[in-house]
Design a protein around this motif. Sequence first.
Motif, mmCIF file in Angstrom:
data_model
loop_
_atom_site.group_PDB
_atom_site.id
_atom_site.type_symbol
_atom_site.label_atom_id
_atom_site.label_comp_id
_atom_site.label_asym_id
_atom_site.label_seq_id
_atom_site.Cartn_x
_atom_site.Cartn_y
_atom_site.Cartn_z
ATOM 1 N N UNK A 1 28.439 -27.430 8.855
ATOM 2 C CA UNK A 1 28.440 -26.031 8.422
ATOM 3 C C UNK A 1 29.552 -25.795 7.402
ATOM 4 N N UNK A 2 29.428 -24.774 6.567
ATOM 5 C CA UNK A 2 30.451 -24.499 5.557
ATOM 6 C C UNK A 2 31.574 -23.612 6.098
ATOM 7 N N UNK A 3 32.698 -23.619 5.389
ATOM 8 C CA UNK A 3 33.707 -22.591 5.583
ATOM 9 C C UNK A 3 34.783 -22.843 6.617
ATOM 10 N N UNK A 4 34.614 -23.799 7.536
ATOM 11 C CA UNK A 4 35.604 -24.047 8.578
ATOM 12 C C UNK A 4 35.796 -25.553 8.761
ATOM 13 N N UNK A 5 37.005 -25.981 9.187
ATOM 14 C CA UNK A 5 37.171 -27.401 9.506
ATOM 15 C C UNK A 5 36.301 -27.799 10.692
ATOM 16 N N UNK A 6 36.421 -27.044 11.798
ATOM 17 C CA UNK A 6 35.578 -27.263 12.966
ATOM 18 C C UNK A 6 35.619 -28.685 13.481
ATOM 19 N N UNK A 7 34.551 -29.080 14.164
ATOM 20 C CA UNK A 7 34.446 -30.432 14.703
ATOM 21 C C UNK A 7 34.166 -31.445 13.607
ATOM 22 N N UNK A 8 33.717 -30.982 12.483
ATOM 23 C CA UNK A 8 33.455 -31.888 11.368
ATOM 24 C C UNK A 8 34.713 -32.522 10.809
ATOM 25 N N UNK A 9 35.859 -31.873 11.039
ATOM 26 C CA UNK A 9 37.093 -32.369 10.433
ATOM 27 C C UNK A 9 37.514 -33.714 10.991
ATOM 28 N N UNK A 10 37.214 -33.969 12.248
ATOM 29 C CA UNK A 10 37.535 -35.272 12.821
ATOM 30 C C UNK A 10 36.853 -36.390 12.024
ATOM 31 N N UNK A 11 35.626 -36.124 11.603
ATOM 32 C CA UNK A 11 34.844 -37.131 10.883
ATOM 33 C C UNK A 11 35.308 -37.229 9.434
ATOM 34 N N UNK A 12 35.603 -36.099 8.824
ATOM 35 C CA UNK A 12 36.113 -36.133 7.448
ATOM 36 C C UNK A 12 37.393 -36.965 7.374
ATOM 37 N N UNK A 13 38.272 -36.808 8.341
ATOM 38 C CA UNK A 13 39.538 -37.547 8.314
ATOM 39 C C UNK A 13 39.320 -39.050 8.348
#
Length: 262
Positions: free
Chosen positions: A17-29
């Motif tokens: 989803x756009x606009x927030x780090x959320x749970x996706x941030x673990x994967x981006x890192x």
Amino acid sequence: MSSAGSTQEAPYEFIYVPGIPGRGEYIRLAFIEAGVPYTDTAFTESCMDTLAAYTSDENAGDASNPPPFASPILKHGELVISQTCNILMYLGPRLGLAAASSTPSRENDAYKINALAMTAHDGFGTEVHNCHHPIATDFYYEEQRDESVRASKNWVKNRLPKYLGYFEKVLAGEASGEGPWLYGGVLTWADLVLFQSIHGLEYMFRKAMKAAKESGRYTRVFQLYEAVKARPRIAEYMASDRRLKYANGLYRYYEELDVVAE
């Protein structure tokens, strides 16, 4: 259809989803630390359309992939998988974020690393989300404010020291290895999950995390946090516009929830 070999050469497509780090941030890192290119729907105009195509009632999956329930989602060639720690367990060895070696005693490293990642994600993610949404996810925060204050006070008093204490124990243990890392003496995806968790907690529970750091009981945990923060690619990313700011996602700041243990 792609062959197994071409799947390994396929681009990594990340759906969130756009606009927030959320749970996706673990994967981006994980991608950032590894320096591996990937696409991210959160930064595209068609983000919600792409996400809906994966999670709509009309998508029944295909012969190899059941439909994902929700994002984060990873597409890699023919493979489509979801669930944060499941994605990280797939990516970790491929991105060089695992301690695995060819010796038999280390063949199960991925499961051990993922157990650490899941513990951090459960305790510092799912439980923290329940602090600001203790009754129901479908209710606005304002509809459960009083319950959220009560939940946050309990979490800060009882659960925060429990989880920080656990990871301090892990880092003091023999399996941690040399250096500041959780397992095997090298940085893994579990370290990145713990880093992002601590970062989010320092945003949401500022007073409690300040007290925890100043207590001196979790020195190793905060050393790991600083070690990840200082990684060149991580530091550059955290200072860039690509790093989304916290908002109404997993980690939120409400003054009334910024409590200390009574």
